[in-house]
Design a protein around this motif. Structure first.
Motif, PDB file in Angstrom:
ATOM      1  N   GLU A   1       0.994  -1.118   0.042  1.00 49.90           N
ATOM      2  CA  GLU A   1       0.083  -0.075   0.090  1.00 49.90           C
ATOM      3  C   GLU A   1       0.936   1.261  -0.092  1.00 49.90           C
ATOM      4  OE1 GLU A   1       0.087  -2.321   2.282  1.00 49.90           O
ATOM      5  OE2 GLU A   1      -1.915  -3.248   2.827  1.00 49.90           O
TER       6      GLU A   1
ATOM      7  N   TYR B   1      -8.643   4.575  -7.940  1.00 52.19           N
ATOM      8  CA  TYR B   1      -9.400   3.269  -7.341  1.00 52.19           C
ATOM      9  C   TYR B   1      -8.357   2.341  -7.049  1.00 52.19           C
ATOM     10  CZ  TYR B   1     -13.862   4.906  -9.501  1.00 52.19           C
ATOM     11  OH  TYR B   1     -14.981   5.451  -9.572  1.00 52.19           O
TER      12      TYR B   1
ATOM     13  N   ALA C   1      -7.553   1.192   3.344  1.00 54.44           N
ATOM     14  CA  ALA C   1      -8.024   2.364   3.811  1.00 54.44           C
ATOM     15  C   ALA C   1      -6.594   2.968   4.209  1.00 54.44           C
ATOM     16  CB  ALA C   1      -8.618   1.962   5.361  1.00 54.44           C
TER      17      ALA C   1
ATOM     18  N   GLN D   1      -5.713   5.050   1.177  1.00 54.78           N
ATOM     19  CA  GLN D   1      -6.461   6.376   1.168  1.00 54.78           C
ATOM     20  C   GLN D   1      -5.783   7.293   2.090  1.00 54.78           C
ATOM     21  OE1 GLN D   1     -10.341   6.195   2.879  1.00 54.78           O
ATOM     22  NE2 GLN D   1     -11.182   6.761   1.031  1.00 54.78           N
ATOM     23  N   LYS D   2      -5.712   6.800   3.266  1.00 53.18           N
ATOM     24  CA  LYS D   2      -4.914   7.784   4.627  1.00 53.18           C
ATOM     25  C   LYS D   2      -3.784   8.391   3.862  1.00 53.18           C
ATOM     26  CE  LYS D   2      -4.101   7.943   9.431  1.00 53.18           C
ATOM     27  NZ  LYS D   2      -4.106   7.500  10.741  1.00 53.18           N
TER      28      LYS D   2
ATOM     29  N   GLN E   1      -4.458  10.855   0.818  1.00 53.77           N
ATOM     30  CA  GLN E   1      -5.104  11.978   1.230  1.00 53.77           C
ATOM     31  C   GLN E   1      -4.455  12.869   2.303  1.00 53.77           C
ATOM     32  OE1 GLN E   1      -9.249  10.700   1.715  1.00 53.77           O
ATOM     33  NE2 GLN E   1      -9.492  11.162  -0.427  1.00 53.77           N
TER      34      GLN E   1
ATOM     35  N   ASP F   1      -8.973  12.014  -5.367  1.00 54.86           N
ATOM     36  CA  ASP F   1     -10.076  11.375  -4.656  1.00 54.86           C
ATOM     37  C   ASP F   1      -9.911   9.925  -4.778  1.00 54.86           C
ATOM     38  OD1 ASP F   1     -12.614  10.291  -4.238  1.00 54.86           O
ATOM     39  OD2 ASP F   1     -13.484  11.319  -6.042  1.00 54.86           O
ATOM     40  N   VAL F   2      -9.692   9.328  -3.710  1.00 50.44           N
ATOM     41  CA  VAL F   2      -9.433   7.982  -3.706  1.00 50.44           C
ATOM     42  C   VAL F   2     -10.616   7.254  -3.240  1.00 50.44           C
ATOM     43  CG1 VAL F   2      -8.101   6.030  -2.254  1.00 50.44           C
ATOM     44  CG2 VAL F   2      -7.088   8.454  -2.545  1.00 50.44           C
ATOM     45  N   ARG F   3     -11.259   6.400  -4.081  1.00 52.74           N
ATOM     46  CA  ARG F   3     -12.394   5.832  -4.146  1.00 52.74           C
ATOM     47  C   ARG F   3     -12.350   4.228  -3.813  1.00 52.74           C
ATOM     48  NH1 ARG F   3     -15.965   8.380  -8.745  1.00 52.74           N
ATOM     49  NH2 ARG F   3     -15.746  10.734  -8.463  1.00 52.74           N
ATOM     50  N   LEU F   4     -12.621   3.889  -2.762  1.00 55.70           N
ATOM     51  CA  LEU F   4     -12.778   2.533  -2.126  1.00 55.70           C
ATOM     52  C   LEU F   4     -13.814   1.786  -2.334  1.00 55.70           C
ATOM     53  CD1 LEU F   4     -11.248   2.989   1.368  1.00 55.70           C
ATOM     54  CD2 LEU F   4      -9.943   2.663  -0.835  1.00 55.70           C
TER      55      LEU F   4
END
Length: 260
Positions: free
Chosen positions: A205, A221, A235, A238-239, A242, A249-252
Protein backbone atom coordinates in the motif's frame (compact mmCIF):
# COMPACT_ATOMS: atom_id res chain seq x y z
CA UNK A 1 -47.07 -38.02 -29.81
CA UNK A 2 -48.78 -35.98 -27.10
CA UNK A 3 -46.40 -37.38 -24.48
CA UNK A 4 -43.44 -36.56 -26.70
CA UNK A 5 -44.62 -32.97 -27.13
CA UNK A 6 -45.12 -32.60 -23.39
CA UNK A 7 -41.64 -33.98 -22.72
CA UNK A 8 -40.14 -31.61 -25.29
CA UNK A 9 -41.95 -28.64 -23.72
CA UNK A 10 -40.79 -29.66 -20.25
CA UNK A 11 -37.19 -29.95 -21.42
CA UNK A 12 -37.40 -26.56 -23.12
CA UNK A 13 -38.79 -24.97 -19.94
CA UNK A 14 -35.99 -26.56 -17.92
CA UNK A 15 -33.40 -25.25 -20.36
CA UNK A 16 -34.84 -21.74 -20.13
CA UNK A 17 -34.84 -21.92 -16.34
CA UNK A 18 -31.22 -23.09 -16.33
CA UNK A 19 -30.28 -20.29 -18.71
CA UNK A 20 -32.01 -17.72 -16.50
CA UNK A 21 -30.20 -19.02 -13.45
CA UNK A 22 -26.85 -18.86 -15.22
CA UNK A 23 -27.62 -15.27 -16.20
CA UNK A 24 -28.11 -14.18 -12.59
CA UNK A 25 -25.26 -11.74 -11.89
CA UNK A 26 -22.80 -12.42 -9.12
CA UNK A 27 -22.71 -9.77 -6.36
CA UNK A 28 -20.74 -6.72 -7.39
CA UNK A 29 -20.12 -3.16 -6.23
CA UNK A 30 -22.37 -0.38 -7.49
CA UNK A 31 -21.23 1.38 -10.65
CA UNK A 32 -19.83 4.92 -10.67
CA UNK A 33 -20.29 7.56 -13.35
CA UNK A 34 -17.59 10.01 -14.37
CA UNK A 35 -18.36 12.95 -16.66
CA UNK A 36 -16.54 13.22 -20.00
CA UNK A 37 -16.88 15.57 -22.97
CA UNK A 38 -18.87 12.86 -24.77
CA UNK A 39 -21.21 11.72 -22.05
CA UNK A 40 -20.71 9.75 -18.86
CA UNK A 41 -18.12 7.04 -18.38
CA UNK A 42 -19.68 4.25 -16.32
CA UNK A 43 -17.20 2.35 -14.15
CA UNK A 44 -18.40 -1.08 -13.06
CA UNK A 45 -16.06 -2.92 -10.66
CA UNK A 46 -16.20 -6.67 -11.24
CA UNK A 47 -13.56 -8.47 -9.18
CA UNK A 48 -9.82 -8.30 -8.47
CA UNK A 49 -8.26 -6.65 -11.56
CA UNK A 50 -11.38 -6.71 -13.71
CA UNK A 51 -13.51 -3.68 -14.46
CA UNK A 52 -16.07 -2.87 -17.18
CA UNK A 53 -16.36 0.58 -18.75
CA UNK A 54 -19.39 1.83 -20.69
CA UNK A 55 -18.98 5.03 -22.69
CA UNK A 56 -20.51 6.59 -25.80
CA UNK A 57 -22.33 3.39 -26.73
CA UNK A 58 -19.21 1.25 -26.35
CA UNK A 59 -18.37 -1.35 -23.70
CA UNK A 60 -14.82 -2.22 -22.62
CA UNK A 61 -13.91 -5.23 -20.49
CA UNK A 62 -10.59 -5.24 -18.65
CA UNK A 63 -9.02 -8.60 -17.72
CA UNK A 64 -12.25 -10.67 -17.70
CA UNK A 65 -11.84 -13.13 -14.83
CA UNK A 66 -13.81 -14.95 -12.19
CA UNK A 67 -16.49 -16.64 -14.31
CA UNK A 68 -18.89 -15.31 -16.92
CA UNK A 69 -21.67 -14.97 -14.33
CA UNK A 70 -19.81 -11.95 -12.94
CA UNK A 71 -20.68 -10.14 -16.21
CA UNK A 72 -24.34 -11.15 -16.41
CA UNK A 73 -26.61 -8.25 -17.32
CA UNK A 74 -23.79 -6.20 -18.85
CA UNK A 75 -23.55 -5.41 -22.55
CA UNK A 76 -21.25 -7.59 -24.63
CA UNK A 77 -17.82 -5.99 -25.06
CA UNK A 78 -16.65 -4.04 -28.07
CA UNK A 79 -13.09 -4.08 -26.73
CA UNK A 80 -11.38 -6.46 -24.30
CA UNK A 81 -8.09 -5.38 -22.73
CA UNK A 82 -5.86 -8.12 -21.30
CA UNK A 83 -2.75 -7.10 -19.40
CA UNK A 84 -0.78 -10.31 -18.77
CA UNK A 85 -0.62 -14.11 -19.11
CA UNK A 86 -1.45 -15.02 -15.51
CA UNK A 87 -4.80 -16.68 -14.84
CA UNK A 88 -6.30 -13.68 -13.07
CA UNK A 89 -5.85 -11.66 -16.28
CA UNK A 90 -5.97 -14.17 -19.14
CA UNK A 91 -8.79 -16.51 -18.08
CA UNK A 92 -9.89 -18.75 -20.99
CA UNK A 93 -12.76 -20.23 -18.99
CA UNK A 94 -14.31 -16.80 -18.43
CA UNK A 95 -13.68 -15.76 -22.03
CA UNK A 96 -15.48 -18.89 -23.23
CA UNK A 97 -18.63 -17.89 -21.32
CA UNK A 98 -18.79 -14.36 -22.74
CA UNK A 99 -20.24 -13.09 -26.00
CA UNK A 100 -17.09 -11.97 -27.81
CA UNK A 101 -18.29 -12.15 -31.42
CA UNK A 102 -17.91 -8.41 -32.02
CA UNK A 103 -15.02 -7.81 -29.63
CA UNK A 104 -11.53 -6.64 -30.44
CA UNK A 105 -9.01 -8.11 -28.00
CA UNK A 106 -6.11 -5.76 -27.24
CA UNK A 107 -3.23 -7.76 -25.82
CA UNK A 108 0.56 -7.94 -25.45
CA UNK A 109 2.41 -10.49 -27.58
CA UNK A 110 2.79 -12.94 -24.68
CA UNK A 111 -0.99 -13.03 -24.25
CA UNK A 112 -1.57 -13.39 -28.00
CA UNK A 113 0.71 -16.44 -27.95
CA UNK A 114 -1.50 -18.10 -25.31
CA UNK A 115 -4.96 -17.03 -26.49
CA UNK A 116 -7.32 -19.87 -27.39
CA UNK A 117 -7.27 -20.32 -31.15
CA UNK A 118 -10.82 -19.03 -31.71
CA UNK A 119 -9.88 -15.52 -30.53
CA UNK A 120 -6.57 -15.00 -32.33
CA UNK A 121 -8.09 -13.40 -35.41
CA UNK A 122 -9.72 -10.78 -33.14
CA UNK A 123 -6.48 -9.90 -31.34
CA UNK A 124 -4.60 -6.66 -31.83
CA UNK A 125 -1.11 -6.77 -30.36
CA UNK A 126 0.29 -3.75 -28.56
CA UNK A 127 3.79 -3.56 -27.20
CA UNK A 128 4.91 -1.15 -24.49
CA UNK A 129 4.91 2.34 -25.99
CA UNK A 130 2.47 1.58 -28.81
CA UNK A 131 -1.00 3.09 -29.29
CA UNK A 132 -4.17 1.97 -31.01
CA UNK A 133 -6.94 4.35 -32.08
CA UNK A 134 -10.31 2.63 -32.50
CA UNK A 135 -14.03 3.24 -31.99
CA UNK A 136 -13.50 6.87 -31.01
CA UNK A 137 -11.02 6.12 -28.24
CA UNK A 138 -7.31 5.41 -27.98
CA UNK A 139 -5.47 2.69 -26.09
CA UNK A 140 -1.80 3.18 -25.16
CA UNK A 141 0.30 0.34 -23.75
CA UNK A 142 2.62 1.27 -20.89
CA UNK A 143 5.17 -0.87 -19.04
CA UNK A 144 4.19 -2.91 -15.98
CA UNK A 145 6.83 -4.90 -14.13
CA UNK A 146 8.41 -5.88 -10.83
CA UNK A 147 11.37 -4.26 -9.12
CA UNK A 148 14.18 -5.06 -9.04
CA UNK A 149 14.29 -6.26 -12.63
CA UNK A 150 15.53 -9.85 -12.58
CA UNK A 151 15.44 -12.79 -14.98
CA UNK A 152 13.08 -14.73 -12.70
CA UNK A 153 10.67 -11.86 -12.02
CA UNK A 154 6.96 -12.70 -11.80
CA UNK A 155 6.35 -9.77 -14.14
CA UNK A 156 9.37 -8.97 -16.31
CA UNK A 157 9.48 -5.67 -18.15
CA UNK A 158 8.01 -5.83 -21.63
CA UNK A 159 5.88 -8.95 -21.22
CA UNK A 160 2.67 -7.33 -19.99
CA UNK A 161 0.87 -4.07 -20.59
CA UNK A 162 -0.60 -1.47 -18.37
CA UNK A 163 -2.98 0.69 -20.40
CA UNK A 164 -3.99 4.32 -20.70
CA UNK A 165 -7.42 4.77 -22.29
CA UNK A 166 -8.26 8.18 -23.71
CA UNK A 167 -11.98 8.75 -24.21
CA UNK A 168 -14.12 11.84 -24.14
CA UNK A 169 -11.14 13.98 -23.17
CA UNK A 170 -10.36 11.83 -20.11
CA UNK A 171 -7.28 9.67 -19.54
CA UNK A 172 -7.83 6.43 -17.61
CA UNK A 173 -4.84 4.43 -16.37
CA UNK A 174 -4.97 0.70 -15.63
CA UNK A 175 -1.83 -0.44 -13.85
CA UNK A 176 -2.00 -4.17 -14.45
CA UNK A 177 0.55 -5.99 -12.29
CA UNK A 178 3.30 -3.52 -11.51
CA UNK A 179 5.32 -1.79 -8.84
CA UNK A 180 5.76 1.97 -8.64
CA UNK A 181 8.08 1.97 -11.64
CA UNK A 182 9.50 5.09 -13.26
CA UNK A 183 7.06 4.86 -16.17
CA UNK A 184 4.09 4.94 -13.82
CA UNK A 185 5.51 7.85 -11.82
CA UNK A 186 6.07 9.78 -15.06
CA UNK A 187 2.44 9.59 -16.22
CA UNK A 188 0.85 12.95 -16.97
CA UNK A 189 -2.75 14.22 -16.97
CA UNK A 190 -4.32 11.02 -15.65
CA UNK A 191 -7.92 11.68 -14.67
CA UNK A 192 -8.78 8.22 -13.34
CA UNK A 193 -6.34 5.52 -12.19
CA UNK A 194 -6.75 1.89 -11.17
CA UNK A 195 -3.73 0.87 -9.11
CA UNK A 196 -2.80 -2.60 -7.85
CA UNK A 197 -1.38 -3.39 -4.40
CA UNK A 198 -0.96 -7.03 -3.48
CA UNK A 199 2.21 -8.58 -2.10
CA UNK A 200 4.20 -10.55 -3.15
CA UNK A 201 3.01 -10.12 -6.72
CA UNK A 202 3.07 -6.34 -7.12
CA UNK A 203 3.59 -3.70 -4.39
CA UNK A 204 2.34 -2.84 -0.95
CA UNK A 205 0.00 0.00 0.00
CA UNK A 206 2.81 2.43 0.82
CA UNK A 207 4.61 1.84 -2.49
CA UNK A 208 1.33 2.31 -4.32
CA UNK A 209 0.62 5.51 -2.40
CA UNK A 210 4.02 6.99 -3.22
CA UNK A 211 3.59 6.14 -6.89
CA UNK A 212 0.16 7.76 -6.98
CA UNK A 213 1.45 10.86 -5.22
CA UNK A 214 4.08 11.15 -7.95
CA UNK A 215 1.69 11.16 -10.94
CA UNK A 216 -1.29 12.78 -9.18
CA UNK A 217 -4.43 11.32 -10.80
CA UNK A 218 -7.70 13.13 -10.19
CA UNK A 219 -9.39 9.92 -9.02
CA UNK A 220 -7.75 6.67 -7.96
CA UNK A 221 -9.33 3.29 -7.32
CA UNK A 222 -7.27 0.73 -5.41
CA UNK A 223 -7.96 -2.58 -7.15
CA UNK A 224 -6.24 -5.95 -7.52
CA UNK A 225 -5.55 -5.92 -3.76
CA UNK A 226 -5.83 -9.60 -2.84
CA UNK A 227 -2.45 -11.12 -2.01
CA UNK A 228 -1.09 -14.25 -0.36
CA UNK A 229 -2.08 -13.03 3.08
CA UNK A 230 -5.57 -11.82 2.24
CA UNK A 231 -6.71 -8.34 1.30
CA UNK A 232 -4.40 -5.34 1.44
CA UNK A 233 -5.19 -2.42 3.72
CA UNK A 234 -6.69 -0.05 1.18
CA UNK A 235 -7.86 2.27 3.95
CA UNK A 236 -4.20 2.82 4.88
CA UNK A 237 -3.48 3.60 1.24
CA UNK A 238 -6.31 6.14 1.22
CA UNK A 239 -5.09 7.75 4.44
CA UNK A 240 -1.51 8.08 3.16
CA UNK A 241 -2.54 9.59 -0.17
CA UNK A 242 -5.05 12.06 1.21
CA UNK A 243 -2.77 13.15 4.04
CA UNK A 244 -0.25 14.27 1.41
CA UNK A 245 -2.61 15.47 -1.33
CA UNK A 246 -6.27 16.03 -0.58
CA UNK A 247 -7.00 16.86 -4.21
CA UNK A 248 -6.70 13.17 -5.13
CA UNK A 249 -10.07 11.47 -4.75
CA UNK A 250 -9.38 7.96 -3.42
CA UNK A 251 -12.41 5.77 -4.05
CA UNK A 252 -12.64 2.56 -2.08
CA UNK A 253 -14.93 -0.03 -3.65
CA UNK A 254 -15.58 -3.67 -2.79
CA UNK A 255 -13.80 -5.70 -5.45
CA UNK A 256 -14.34 -8.98 -3.55
CA UNK A 257 -18.03 -9.07 -2.59
CA UNK A 258 -18.27 -12.87 -2.82
CA UNK A 259 -15.42 -13.27 -0.32
CA UNK A 260 -17.71 -12.40 2.60
Amino acid sequence: MKATLMLTAALAALALQTQAQSATPAPRAAADQIATAQGPLTVQPITHGSVVFSWNGKTIYVDPYGGAEAYAGLAAPDVVLITDIHGDHLDPKTLAGLSLNKAMLVVPQAVADQLPAQYRAQARILRNGQRLDTLGLSVSAVPMYNLPETADSRHPKGRGNGYVLTLGGKNVYLSGDTEDVAEMRALKRIDVAFVCMNLPYTMDEQQAAQGVLAFKPGIVYPYHYRGQNGLSDVAAFQKTVQAANRKIDVRLRDWYPTAK
